[in-house]
Design an enzyme around this catalytic site. Sequence first.
Site, PDB file in Angstrom:
ATOM      1  N   TYR A  47      55.679  53.495  63.138  1.00  0.00           N
ATOM      2  CA  TYR A  47      55.403  54.311  61.947  1.00  0.00           C
ATOM      3  C   TYR A  47      55.235  53.403  60.738  1.00  0.00           C
ATOM      4  O   TYR A  47      56.024  52.487  60.535  1.00  0.00           O
ATOM      5  CB  TYR A  47      56.547  55.298  61.681  1.00  0.00           C
ATOM      6  CG  TYR A  47      56.075  56.722  61.894  1.00  0.00           C
ATOM      7  CD1 TYR A  47      55.141  57.272  61.013  1.00  0.00           C
ATOM      8  CD2 TYR A  47      56.503  57.468  62.968  1.00  0.00           C
ATOM      9  CE1 TYR A  47      54.664  58.556  61.224  1.00  0.00           C
ATOM     10  CE2 TYR A  47      56.028  58.744  63.179  1.00  0.00           C
ATOM     11  CZ  TYR A  47      55.104  59.287  62.302  1.00  0.00           C
ATOM     12  OH  TYR A  47      54.631  60.551  62.517  1.00  0.00           O
ATOM     13  N   GLU A  49      53.833  54.705  57.339  1.00  0.00           N
ATOM     14  CA  GLU A  49      53.268  55.470  56.210  1.00  0.00           C
ATOM     15  C   GLU A  49      53.264  54.627  54.941  1.00  0.00           C
ATOM     16  O   GLU A  49      54.213  53.905  54.659  1.00  0.00           O
ATOM     17  CB  GLU A  49      54.079  56.756  55.983  1.00  0.00           C
ATOM     18  CG  GLU A  49      53.707  57.830  56.983  1.00  0.00           C
ATOM     19  CD  GLU A  49      54.516  59.104  56.794  1.00  0.00           C
ATOM     20  OE1 GLU A  49      55.457  59.103  55.995  1.00  0.00           O
ATOM     21  OE2 GLU A  49      54.197  60.091  57.479  1.00  0.00           O
ATOM     22  N   ASP A 193      27.482  58.907  53.998  1.00  0.00           N
ATOM     23  CA  ASP A 193      28.215  58.985  55.266  1.00  0.00           C
ATOM     24  C   ASP A 193      27.368  58.236  56.293  1.00  0.00           C
ATOM     25  O   ASP A 193      26.408  58.783  56.837  1.00  0.00           O
ATOM     26  CB  ASP A 193      28.404  60.457  55.642  1.00  0.00           C
ATOM     27  CG  ASP A 193      29.036  60.634  57.013  1.00  0.00           C
ATOM     28  OD1 ASP A 193      29.251  59.624  57.718  1.00  0.00           O
ATOM     29  OD2 ASP A 193      29.311  61.797  57.380  1.00  0.00           O
ATOM     30  N   THR A 219      32.306  56.251  60.592  1.00  0.00           N
ATOM     31  CA  THR A 219      33.098  56.152  61.813  1.00  0.00           C
ATOM     32  C   THR A 219      33.020  54.701  62.261  1.00  0.00           C
ATOM     33  O   THR A 219      32.141  53.943  61.839  1.00  0.00           O
ATOM     34  CB  THR A 219      32.526  57.028  62.944  1.00  0.00           C
ATOM     35  OG1 THR A 219      31.175  56.613  63.188  1.00  0.00           O
ATOM     36  CG2 THR A 219      32.545  58.506  62.589  1.00  0.00           C
ATOM     37  N   LYS A 222      30.641  54.407  66.609  1.00  0.00           N
ATOM     38  CA  LYS A 222      29.244  54.689  66.985  1.00  0.00           C
ATOM     39  C   LYS A 222      28.490  53.353  67.056  1.00  0.00           C
ATOM     40  O   LYS A 222      28.914  52.494  67.807  1.00  0.00           O
ATOM     41  CB  LYS A 222      28.648  55.709  66.023  1.00  0.00           C
ATOM     42  CG  LYS A 222      29.424  57.050  66.109  1.00  0.00           C
ATOM     43  CD  LYS A 222      28.868  58.153  65.241  1.00  0.00           C
ATOM     44  CE  LYS A 222      29.750  59.400  65.347  1.00  0.00           C
ATOM     45  NZ  LYS A 222      29.315  60.472  64.443  1.00  0.00           N
ATOM     46  N   ARG A 228      37.533  54.613  68.362  1.00  0.00           N
ATOM     47  CA  ARG A 228      37.328  55.888  67.667  1.00  0.00           C
ATOM     48  C   ARG A 228      38.151  55.876  66.402  1.00  0.00           C
ATOM     49  O   ARG A 228      39.361  55.635  66.438  1.00  0.00           O
ATOM     50  CB  ARG A 228      37.785  57.077  68.523  1.00  0.00           C
ATOM     51  CG  ARG A 228      37.171  57.187  69.875  1.00  0.00           C
ATOM     52  CD  ARG A 228      37.303  58.594  70.426  1.00  0.00           C
ATOM     53  NE  ARG A 228      36.277  59.413  69.831  1.00  0.00           N
ATOM     54  CZ  ARG A 228      34.993  59.351  70.187  1.00  0.00           C
ATOM     55  NH1 ARG A 228      34.604  58.552  71.149  1.00  0.00           N
ATOM     56  NH2 ARG A 228      34.099  60.102  69.594  1.00  0.00           N
TER      57      ARG A 228
END
Length: 406
Positions: A47, A49, A193, A219, A222, A228
Site C-alpha cells: 500500500y 497511498e 486522449d 493508456t 495499446k 494495462r
Amino acid sequence: MISDERVAQAIKSEEERQQNVLELIPSENLASKAVREALASVFTNKYSEGYPHKRYYGGNEFVDVVEELAVERAKKLFGCEHANVQPYSGSPANLEVYAALLELGDKAMALSFSGGGHLTHGSPVNFSGRAYHFIHYSVDPETEQLDYDAIEALAKKEKPKLVLSGYTAYPRQIDFKRFAEIARAVNAYSMADIAHIAGLIAGGIHPSPFPFTDVVTTTTHKTLRGPRGAIIMCKEALAKKIDKAVFPGYQGGPHENVIAAKAVAFGEALKPEFKDYARQTVANAKELASGLQGHGFRLVSGGTDTHLMIIDLTDKDVTGKQAERALDAAGITVNANTIPFDKRKPWDPSGIRLGTPVLTTRGMKEKEMAGVALFIAKAVESIGDEAALNQIREQVKELCSRFPTE
Ligand SMILES: *Cc1c(COP(=O)(O)O)cnc(C)c1O
C-alpha cells in the site's frame, strides 16, 4: 509456477490462442516478458497511498524508486512537464481530468462515438455523459475526416470549458496544434486522449500533442506496449489539480506493480528499436489497407495514417458482427465497429476495426500483410462455410508459427 490447476490451464490455453491467431484488434499488443515480470512482482503486496516521499504508509522506499523512475521516463519519452503514473486505466484517467478541470454540469466538447470517440468522452451510457454537458462534433460526412473549421465554429458557438481530441477509432493524423489553438480562442482547456496512438507519438511517427496541449491522457497497454494502465501528463501549472483529482479525488492505493511495469515499458520505448517498431506498425497498416482495398473493401476515410483502419461492410451486405464471427472462426481476431453516421446499432454495427500493433511486435512486415489481406477477404466471402473457414484457420496457424510470441 501457478499451482491452481484450472487457472494454470486457462493461462496455457490463452498462450496458445495468442500464438495461433492473427490478433488484429488495434488496441491490443504483446507486452514483453520484462514488463510481465514487473507486473507479477512483490510490489503488488504494498500500500502506498500518496506520492513519492509523501505517503500515508511506511515502508515505501523502494516503491518511491519505481514510481519516480516511471515519472522521469514518461516525461523524457513524451517531453511533458508533469506526469502522474497512478491512473488505473484509460477510463478513470479521463474522469480524473474532468474532475480536476471542470465543475459538474460544465460544458465540454469531443468527437461523437460513431465518428470514433470513446465512451468516456461524454457518452450518455458513461458517467462522463451524466456528470458533464458534452457537445459532440463529428467528422465531415464526405471525407470522414476531422473538419477543423467546423470544430472551431462549434467551439465559438458553444463556448465549452474543455476541448477534447484523441480517439479510439479514427484512422487519420490529428492536428493537436490546431486543437490547442481552437481551445485557447474560446478560453477552454485543451485535452488530448492519446490512448491509441501513444506508441506512435513516442516512436516519432505521429505529431506530439506537446508542447501545445494542456492535459494529455494515455493508456499504457495499446501501441505503447506496456502493462494495462494509464498516465496523465500536463503542464506544470495544472500539476497540483491533476494529482489531487487522481488521489484522493478518485483512487486509493496505487498499483505499484503496474507502475513498476510502466517504468520498464517506458525504458523500452526510449530505446532506438522502438522507433523502428512504430514506423513498421504504420507501414504495415498502410500495406494492409491497400491490400484490403485491392480486394474491394471500402475503408472509412479512404485509408490510414496510423496503426488502424475501419472497413465499411455496407456494400458487401455483411454486418460487423457477422464478419467478426467468420474471421474468428478463421483464426483472425478483429472487433465490429461503428462507421461514421452508422445506421446500424453499436452492438451489430456496419464495420470492423483492425490494426497492426500485435503483428508488428511479432516481427511481421509488409510482405506478410498482403497474405493477411487475402485471408480476410476469403473469410468474409466464406461466411457460413465452416470448411472454408477451417482451412483458412490452418493457413493462419502456419503463418503464425513463423512469428512466435515471447
Ligand atoms: C482504450 C481507450 C480508453 C480507455 O482505456 P481503458 O484502459 O480501456 O479504460 C480511453 N480513451 C481512448 C481514446 C481509448 O482508445
